[in-house]
Design an enzyme around this catalytic site. Sequence first.
Site, mmCIF file in Angstrom:
data_model
loop_
_atom_site.group_PDB
_atom_site.id
_atom_site.type_symbol
_atom_site.label_atom_id
_atom_site.label_comp_id
_atom_site.label_asym_id
_atom_site.label_seq_id
_atom_site.Cartn_x
_atom_site.Cartn_y
_atom_site.Cartn_z
ATOM 1 C CB SER A 135 29.688 49.418 -5.154
ATOM 2 O OG SER A 135 29.757 49.186 -6.493
ATOM 3 C CB SER A 136 30.439 50.737 -0.771
ATOM 4 O OG SER A 136 31.348 51.886 -0.901
#
Length: 191
Positions: A12-13
Amino acid sequence: MDGKVIGYARVSSTGQDYDTQVERLKAAGATKVFNERQSGLDRERPELAKCLDYVREGDTLVVTKLDRLARSAGHLHEIVEGLNAKGVGFRVLDDASLDTTTRTGKLVFGILASIAEFETALRKERQLEGIARAKAEGRTGGRPAMVTSDVKAEIAKLNAGGMSIRKVAAQVGFSKATVQKILAAATAGKT
């Protein structure tokens, strides 16, 4: 027909690393791995789209965890239905029961699909109940109108007093375009 094992990895990041996922997918036999750094909530995931387009009949799509692929039971069902239509199997390494290449896995997905349909029906029912309750209380949808008849009158008065549209907009707290629309409507007799 022996197909290929295709992997999909996602983080996600920017602080996360999908190398571990890729290693596990390759250890599970993946000959090609699609990976991307993007939130699972994003509707547009280009690498997932490429992956789903790439897989062919007889292949098996593998992910390490279910949340790497789908946002919800409904989204999972949608993806797996597409895979089934192409003759592609699906496996989750961290959950052996999620494997459409087995009878038990197909049963589990059937149950998940039923749950997804049930959740959708419940959401729709609650939404319709909320709308009916709001109507019964005399409320309609959308946010309340900000441009009231008092605001329209003030805009007309300020403009008639020689104030520029830009200054009128600043005075009443609306955009220049909104003030122009109100004045045009007043001129056309639509107030």
